[in-house]
Design a protein around this motif. Structure first.
Motif, PDB file in Angstrom:
ATOM      1  N   THR A 542     -25.791   1.352  31.604  1.00  0.00           N
ATOM      2  CA  THR A 542     -27.190   1.622  31.938  1.00  0.00           C
ATOM      3  C   THR A 542     -27.291   2.400  33.244  1.00  0.00           C
ATOM      4  OG1 THR A 542     -27.876  -0.398  30.805  1.00  0.00           O
ATOM      5  CG2 THR A 542     -29.431   0.560  32.374  1.00  0.00           C
ATOM      6  N   LEU A 543     -26.514   1.972  34.249  1.00  0.00           N
ATOM      7  CA  LEU A 543     -26.576   2.630  35.549  1.00  0.00           C
ATOM      8  C   LEU A 543     -26.027   4.053  35.509  1.00  0.00           C
ATOM      9  CD1 LEU A 543     -25.411  -0.392  37.737  1.00  0.00           C
ATOM     10  CD2 LEU A 543     -27.703   0.626  37.737  1.00  0.00           C
ATOM     11  N   VAL A 553     -23.599   2.917  42.207  1.00  0.00           N
ATOM     12  CA  VAL A 553     -23.416   2.157  40.965  1.00  0.00           C
ATOM     13  C   VAL A 553     -22.749   0.815  41.259  1.00  0.00           C
ATOM     14  CG1 VAL A 553     -22.254   2.116  38.731  1.00  0.00           C
ATOM     15  CG2 VAL A 553     -23.351   4.220  39.528  1.00  0.00           C
ATOM     16  N   HIS A 556     -25.198  -1.678  42.778  1.00  0.00           N
ATOM     17  CA  HIS A 556     -26.048  -2.330  41.784  1.00  0.00           C
ATOM     18  C   HIS A 556     -25.244  -3.344  40.956  1.00  0.00           C
ATOM     19  CE1 HIS A 556     -29.746  -0.097  42.393  1.00  0.00           C
ATOM     20  NE2 HIS A 556     -29.045   1.054  42.457  1.00  0.00           N
ATOM     21  N   THR A 560     -25.722  -7.381  40.244  1.00  0.00           N
ATOM     22  CA  THR A 560     -25.721  -7.945  38.887  1.00  0.00           C
ATOM     23  C   THR A 560     -24.701  -9.078  38.771  1.00  0.00           C
ATOM     24  OG1 THR A 560     -26.367  -5.809  37.956  1.00  0.00           O
ATOM     25  CG2 THR A 560     -25.376  -7.423  36.448  1.00  0.00           C
TER      26      THR A 560
END
Length: 696
Positions: A542-543, A553, A556, A560
């Protein structure tokens, strides 16, 4: 005979006789036999010292008196006179009669009477008398002694001072396997030539000389005089002496403890087998290996042939409905035999020929089926010809068992956590002893221990299969085409079920024509690690569509991972831009990629290590690397290079060395790296990207 001989001890004594005369025995002294001589009128003319001891009167008081008046009560006089007349007429008489003593008491006395003729034609009566009770005691003791020797369960023998057998009882005949007639009058080396006669005679001579007995010496086999090689005995030697201390000879006692020794040996064997089982069974979580370990432990110490069969339903995780009429489908996991498995020496060629994993169906009337149906052992100590069809799978197998000489059989169930998993099938041929109840208990103990290991192995195997399936489904089946790159990849699960789960790779095309390469490793294993890996891979995909810098990335992904129940993972995220011929990379606690350039030795990319994903609060940094056509970027997880006994620097050097000699084909390179470096202790993910000619 001189009728005036008084029988007292006065007067000169004769000297010791010359010639072959020997010392007298002591039996007459024990019996205290009294001698009395009567003239033809019944008067006492000889009264021995023993007569004085027996009746109480001295010679002065007894000589010249009528015996009937002195020794007999009034009521028995007539009877005694009649007996005396019979003796004087030439008839002997023997019997028991109450004789009167000087103190007025009567004592039952054993008499032996006979007539004697003197030098001048006179007749006398000789009476030999002894105490009746003493005589009965001696007779009883003698009878009991003879019965004791004859009926004793202990082997008994008496030897003289020349070490020759004088007496051997029936028990010793049986122990030696030699009749008594072949013992008597012979020395040990003559009667028992197969024994260790030098040692036996040395011991006997020592006991005879010193009087110190040898007690309970353990002797095994024919060396000790036993009839068979496995006969165990406790042997004792002791010296025999008379009341005066004169050495009469030797006695030996032999206790046959063959069964006791065999039971002790069997007990030690059982304990050793259980100890071996605790060490040798369940060394891995591999199902087949565990089954082979069980079979190897019981052969040949317990059985000549062993088969470990697991129910097919147990491997599939299906609990079948219990039915006494249902057939059983087994999967043969292991076979062991005293002979070469599958060869002429195998005990059960029919089973030995079955390859591991072979499916075999046994009808409901087969003994092994009854074993798993009831959950109880089946024991046939003595296999009859009519039993073979119930043991074998079919008629051909029954014939092979008959030719192999199977004479004893048992099957014990493999039960773990209340579930019957299969059976341990055991047979004997070369071992002549049948399976005993103790053997059944031992086999049950071994089977119970192994069943838990087999159960663990099957659950781990099932978990591994589930985890690998999930892992493979979450990973890309075939990496998509990325502009300017040729890609090859591999995923290899760990050999152990508990270590499968967290490694992943991905290749993601982006809208601007660049492509992302990802390699990662979730710490932990099993289904939870595989599921976490799937979530991170989805997040990374998704990223990647947002066109972010690799460091962004990872930032993020770190947030997560922090939300996935304290999950920790390592990762390398790279973006290759074919237009600019460069690659940007960022690392989160992962091992650095290797860059392979034409004309140069492979080298590790100099990347800031960074912290693993899930730690939180750590900034990541991107590094740019120029890539020319033909250059390769090799991304991998630690399972490819880490081992327990080598430093990581040496292993990374080995990886670079292997890449320096790698073939041109990328798929072949993947296979080479897995074959040369991978230890199968952990998952391995491998991704190789080569810049295509004309790219950039």
């Amino acid at each position: 005979m001189d009728p005036k001989r008084t029988g007292d001890a006065s007067g000169p004594r004769p000297g010791p006789p010359s010639g072959p005369a020997r010392e007298a025995g002591g039996l007459l002294d024990v019996l205290s036999v009294a001698a009395v001589v009567l003239d033809r009128r019944g008067r006492i003319v000889l009264w021995s010292p023993q007569a004085q001891d027996l009746f109480g009167w001295s010679p002065a008081e007894a000589l010249g008196r009528y015996a009937a008046r002195l020794l007999v009560d009034e009521e028995h006089v007539e009877e005694v006179l009649e007996l005396f007349a019979d003796v004087m007429s030439g008839e002997s008489w023997a019997g028991v009669f109450p004789a009167r003593r000087k103190d007025g008491t009567s004592r039952l006395t054993e008499f032996r009477n006979m007539r004697l003729e003197g030098r001048h034609g006179d007749f006398y009566a000789l009476g030999m008398a002894t105490d009746h009770e003493v005589l009965r005691e001696v007779e009883r003791d003698l009878a009991l002694s003879l019965r004791l020797v004859a009926q004793s369960p202990i082997g008994l023998a008496v030897l003289d001072t020349d070490l020759r057998f004088l007496l051997v009882n029936p028990t010793l005949e049986r122990i030696h396997g030699v009749p008594a007639a072949d013992h008597l009058g012979r020395r040990v080396r003559e009667a028992l030539p197969f024994a260790d006669v030098d040692r036996i005679e040395r011991d006997l001579t020592g006991v005879l000389r010193t009087g110190t007995p040898v007690l309970d010496r353990f002797v095994l086999g024919r060396a000790g005089g036993g009839a068979t090689d496995d006969q165990a005995q406790l042997v004792s030697y002791y010296r025999l002496e008379d009341p005066g201390g004169r050495v009469l000879g030797l006695a030996t006692s032999v206790v046959d403890i063959t069964e006791r020794n065999r039971a002790a040996t069997d007990a030690r064997r059982r304990l050793a087998l259980i100890a071996d089982a605790s060490v040798l069974i369940g060394t891995t979580l591999d199902l087949d290996q565990t089954a082979h370990e069980l079979a190897d432990v019981v052969v040949p110490d317990l059985a000549d042939f062993a088969a470990v069969d697991v129910l097919d339903t147990a491997l599939d995780g299906i609990r079948p409905a219990s039915s006494a009429r249902a057939a059983a489908v087994f999967r043969a996991l292991a076979v062991a035999s005293v002979g070469p498995v599958g060869g002429a020496g195998a005990v059960d060629p029919a089973r030995a020929a079955d390859p591991p994993g072979e499916i075999a169906k046994y009808d409901a009337d087969r003994l092994v089926t009854q074993c798993v149906t009831t959950g109880r052992p089946v024991h046939l100590p003595h296999v009859r010809p009519q039993d073979l069809p119930r043991i074998a799978r079919d008629a051909d197998a029954a014939e092979l068992l008959a030719r192999a000489g199977v004479h004893s059989y048992m099957a014990v169930p493999l039960i773990a956590r209340g579930e019957v998993l299969g059976a341990l099938d055991l047979k004997r041929t070369g071992n002549p002893r049948p399976f005993s109840e103790d053997d059944v208990v031992l086999a049950g103990e071994l089977a119970a221990r192994a069943a838990v290991c087999i159960d663990n192995a099957r659950w781990y195997q099932r978990e591994r299969a589930t985890t690998v399936t999930l892992q493979r489904n979450l990973l890309p089946q075939r990496p998509p085409h990325l502009p300017g790159l040729r890609i090859a990849s591999r995923y290899q699960p760990a050999g152990a079920a508990g270590k499968v789960g967290g490694d992943w790779f991905d290749a993601i095309p982006q809208d601007d024509g660049s492509g992302a390469l990802v390699i990662g490793d979730v710490m932990g294993s099993g289904l939870s690690a595989a599921a976490a890996m799937g979530q991170l891979r989805t997040a990374a995909r998704t990223l990647s569509g947002l066109g972010l810098d690799p460091a962004q990335v990872l930032d993020h992904l770190d947030r997560t991972a922090a939300g996935l129940d304290q999950m920790i993972a390592t990762c390398v995220y790279a973006v290759y831009d074919p237009r600019r011929a460069r690659c940007q990379l960022a690392c989160a606690g992962h091992l650095p990629p290797v860059i392979v350039r034409s004309g140069h030795r492979p080298a590790l990319v100099d990347l800031p290590t960074g912290a693993p994903l899930g730690v939180g609060g750590v900034r990541f940094e991107s590094v740019t690397v120029e890539l020319a056509p033909g250059d390769e970027l090799v991304l991998y997880t630690d399972g490819l290079v880490e081992t327990r006994d080598e430093a990581i620097d040496r292993r990374l050097g080995a990886l670079c060395e292997a890449l320096a000699h790698a073939p041109a084909d990328l798929e072949a390179t993947c296979d080479l790296l897995l074959a040369d470096l991978c230890g199968h202790d952990d998952d391995v993910a491998l991704l190789i990207a080569r810049v295509a000619d004309g790219a950039g």
